[in-house]
Design an enzyme around this catalytic site. Structure first.
Site, PDB file in Angstrom:
ATOM      1  N   ASN A 211       0.843  -1.196   0.000  1.00  0.00           N
ATOM      2  CA  ASN A 211       0.000   0.000   0.000  1.00  0.00           C
ATOM      3  C   ASN A 211       0.881   1.249   0.000  1.00  0.00           C
ATOM      4  O   ASN A 211       2.103   1.154   0.022  1.00  0.00           O
ATOM      5  CB  ASN A 211      -0.974  -0.018   1.180  1.00  0.00           C
ATOM      6  CG  ASN A 211      -0.234  -0.111   2.497  1.00  0.00           C
ATOM      7  OD1 ASN A 211       0.500   0.794   2.868  1.00  0.00           O
ATOM      8  ND2 ASN A 211      -0.393  -1.235   3.203  1.00  0.00           N
ATOM      9  N   ASP A 280      -4.649  -6.571   5.095  1.00  0.00           N
ATOM     10  CA  ASP A 280      -5.740  -7.379   5.661  1.00  0.00           C
ATOM     11  C   ASP A 280      -5.815  -8.747   4.987  1.00  0.00           C
ATOM     12  O   ASP A 280      -6.407  -9.677   5.521  1.00  0.00           O
ATOM     13  CB  ASP A 280      -7.083  -6.662   5.469  1.00  0.00           C
ATOM     14  CG  ASP A 280      -7.174  -5.416   6.341  1.00  0.00           C
ATOM     15  OD1 ASP A 280      -6.658  -5.461   7.476  1.00  0.00           O
ATOM     16  OD2 ASP A 280      -7.738  -4.400   5.884  1.00  0.00           O
ATOM     17  N   LYS A 290       8.209 -17.127 -11.028  1.00  0.00           N
ATOM     18  CA  LYS A 290       7.431 -16.000 -11.541  1.00  0.00           C
ATOM     19  C   LYS A 290       6.149 -16.503 -12.229  1.00  0.00           C
ATOM     20  O   LYS A 290       6.219 -17.433 -13.051  1.00  0.00           O
ATOM     21  CB  LYS A 290       8.299 -15.223 -12.533  1.00  0.00           C
ATOM     22  CG  LYS A 290       7.656 -13.953 -13.003  1.00  0.00           C
ATOM     23  CD  LYS A 290       8.515 -13.249 -14.048  1.00  0.00           C
ATOM     24  CE  LYS A 290       7.729 -12.115 -14.671  1.00  0.00           C
ATOM     25  NZ  LYS A 290       8.289 -11.687 -15.920  1.00  0.00           N
TER      26      LYS A 290
HETATM   27  N1  CTP Z   1      -4.418  -3.347  11.918  1.00  0.00           N
HETATM   28  C1  CTP Z   1      -3.809  -4.441  12.492  1.00  0.00           C
HETATM   29  N2  CTP Z   1      -3.733  -5.615  11.822  1.00  0.00           N
HETATM   30  C2  CTP Z   1      -4.253  -5.748  10.582  1.00  0.00           C
HETATM   31  C3  CTP Z   1      -4.892  -4.637   9.992  1.00  0.00           C
HETATM   32  C4  CTP Z   1      -4.961  -3.452  10.668  1.00  0.00           C
HETATM   33  O1  CTP Z   1      -3.320  -4.321  13.617  1.00  0.00           O
HETATM   34  N3  CTP Z   1      -4.150  -6.898   9.958  1.00  0.00           N
HETATM   35  C5  CTP Z   1      -4.480  -2.102  12.682  1.00  0.00           C
HETATM   36  C6  CTP Z   1      -3.851  -0.898  12.023  1.00  0.00           C
HETATM   37  O2  CTP Z   1      -2.479  -0.778  12.364  1.00  0.00           O
HETATM   38  C7  CTP Z   1      -4.654   0.247  12.613  1.00  0.00           C
HETATM   39  C8  CTP Z   1      -6.041  -0.363  12.852  1.00  0.00           C
HETATM   40  O3  CTP Z   1      -5.831  -1.778  12.860  1.00  0.00           O
HETATM   41  O4  CTP Z   1      -4.150   0.671  13.863  1.00  0.00           O
HETATM   42  C9  CTP Z   1      -7.056  -0.022  11.831  1.00  0.00           C
HETATM   43  O5  CTP Z   1      -6.578  -0.303  10.538  1.00  0.00           O
HETATM   44  P1  CTP Z   1      -7.468   0.039   9.261  1.00  0.00           P
HETATM   45  O6  CTP Z   1      -6.764  -0.469   8.038  1.00  0.00           O
HETATM   46  O7  CTP Z   1      -7.919   1.464   9.298  1.00  0.00           O
HETATM   47  O8  CTP Z   1      -8.777  -0.809   9.534  1.00  0.00           O
HETATM   48  P2  CTP Z   1      -9.088  -2.320   9.432  1.00  0.00           P
HETATM   49  O9  CTP Z   1      -9.320  -2.849  10.804  1.00  0.00           O
HETATM   50  O10 CTP Z   1      -8.040  -3.037   8.618  1.00  0.00           O
HETATM   51  O11 CTP Z   1     -10.457  -2.305   8.702  1.00  0.00           O
HETATM   52  P3  CTP Z   1     -10.844  -1.762   7.197  1.00  0.00           P
HETATM   53  O12 CTP Z   1      -9.603  -2.043   6.360  1.00  0.00           O
HETATM   54  O13 CTP Z   1     -12.019  -2.540   6.831  1.00  0.00           O
HETATM   55  O14 CTP Z   1     -11.114  -0.290   7.354  1.00  0.00           O
END
Ligand code: CTP
Length: 396
Positions: A211, A280, A290
């Site tokens: 990202n 996520d 590859k």
């Molecule tokens: N976070 C985490 N582990 C993951 C994903 C996210 O600990 N696998 C943490 C991030 O570091 C942040 C918080 O969760 O502090 C929220 O992350 P965000 O990406 O805004 O939200 P998500 O919980 O991933 O939900 P969505 O992507 O649906 O908004």
């Protein structure tokens, strides 16, 4: 802020004394009130006049070299007592020994005794001298008494040897002084862990899913927490940022690495701030070779990664403070409030990627601090300023 702060530079007789002219000049240009005290031996390497021209202040060498005004303000008492920071560099084995044992037989050592400000010292000498047990023990004594020891560097030494003992670059010495005076030391004793940056999930040996996170917000938090005296561990994904001074850095690549490094260290931390943008989803499998293109579209099977923040919330220990971040592009407040509850966090710092001045690549942020019973909107500010506000909110 260093502007107007009284900084004392104590210079003893090492060849690196000449480097302190740059330190004095840099501090003066930043608006500091710089006072230099030299030992007689330091004057063998550089003259007091040089520092007087650079700092516009009288340079002291002899305790008894007083002007009429000094008889009232007794410099060896008033200088130390009114200083905001005292750096002794280069510090020879001799000056270190004297300071460790309370010997006050010249202007520098006498001024140190009444000083009540942060004391920084940079041992700088031949590597064999530095390794000597008595020198090490004396440094240890000073460290135990609260001196911040600035480690000397490896390099070619003036004596012809290569080894440890070199005075660090002038910028680094100035950075240490900035760290000591910029903020109140209101986080001393706090063990803080911060995650930062993106994660990378491998698809095959050449491709990754990642990202746009730059890591700037997490690094700002680490930098400001360290400047406020916290003991900081920064767990970061791949970013192009240098490690803030005094911060322990752990480099990771994937969401799984992040989970392992954060979770294993979590029990001993007082404050954990999850500013990292963690994937996520990760590919179900990583191809050994590859992946070759084929006709038509393709789709990649992904599986969920572990939610690090949620795990921390579920295993929160007594007195521990857990802060998450929430990056949204719509319904920021509602979605972020839901994350606070779902992940059992104490605080969420929310920002909307679509608002100019907030988000990944820029140096500013617009944060809304969400706690169980409160919502506080911060105006646009630099990431360092935002970090200061976030940390203040955490420590109360
Ligand atoms: N976070 C985490 N582990 C993951 C994903 C996210 O600990 N696998 C943490 C991030 O570091 C942040 C918080 O969760 O502090 C929220 O992350 P965000 O990406 O805004 O939200 P998500 O919980 O991933 O939900 P969505 O992507 O649906 O908004």
């Amino acid at each position: 802020m260093i502007k107007g702060k009284k900084i004392i530079l104590g210079i003893s007789g090492g060849i690196a004394a000449y480097k302190m002219t740059n330190v004095a000049s840099m501090l003066y240009k930043l608006g500091a009130d710089v006072h230099v005290i030299m030992t007689k031996n330091a004057c063998q390497f550089i003259t007091p006049k040089t520092f007087e021209v650079l700092t516009k202040n009288k340079v002291y060498v002899d305790t008894f070299d007083e002007t009429p005004d000094d008889a009232v303000n007794v410099p060896h008492i008033s200088l130390g007592q009114t200083a905001d920071c005292f750096l002794i560099a280069p510090a020879t084995a001799n000056i270190i020994a004297k300071l460790a044992h309370g010997i006050a037989d010249d202007m520098l050592t006498t001024t140190v005794l009444p000083a009540r400000c942060p004391m920084l010292i940079c041992p700088s000498m031949n590597g064999y001298m530095l390794e000597n047990q008595v020198v090490q023990e004396n440094i240890e004594i000073l460290a135990k008494r609260g001196y911040k020891i600035i480690e000397s560097e490896y390099g070619n030494l003036a004596c012809g040897y290569e080894g440890k003992g070199k005075l660090p670059k002038e910028e680094i010495l100035v950075e240490h002084i900035l760290n000591a005076v910029e903020y109140d030391h209101d986080m001393v004793g706090k063990k803080v862990m911060i995650s930062a940056g993106p994660t990378e999930e491998s698809l095959d040996p050449v491709r990754i899913l990642t990202n746009h996170s730059s890591g700037k917000m997490g690094f700002a938090l680490a930098r400001v927490a360290a400047k406020r005296g916290a003991d900081v561990t920064l767990v970061t994904g791949p970013v192009n940022l240098s490690t803030p001074l005094g911060v322990e850095r752990v480099d990771i690549v994937s969401a799984e690495d992040m989970y392992n490094e954060i979770t294993s260290r979590a029990p001993e931390k007082d404050i954990i701030i999850m500013a990292a943008a963690i994937a996520d989803y990760t590919p179900v499998s990583v191809a050994d070779n590859k992946i070759k293109k084929q006709d038509g579209d393709m789709s990649i099977p992904l599986k969920r990664t572990k939610d690090v923040l949620k795990g921390l919330g579920e295993n929160k220990k007594e007195g521990q403070f857990i802060c998450g971040f929430s990056m949204e592009t719509e319904n920021m407040l509602e979605n972020s409030k839901a994350k606070l509850v779902k992940k059992n966090a104490d605080m969420i710092c929310a920002n909307n990627l679509k608002v100019p001045g907030a988000g990944y690549k820029v140096d500013t942020n617009i944060i809304t601090i969400i706690k169980k019973d409160s919502v506080r909107e911060l105006p646009i500010m630099s990431k360092d300023e935002a970090a200061y506000e976030i940390l203040s909110e955490i420590i109360g």
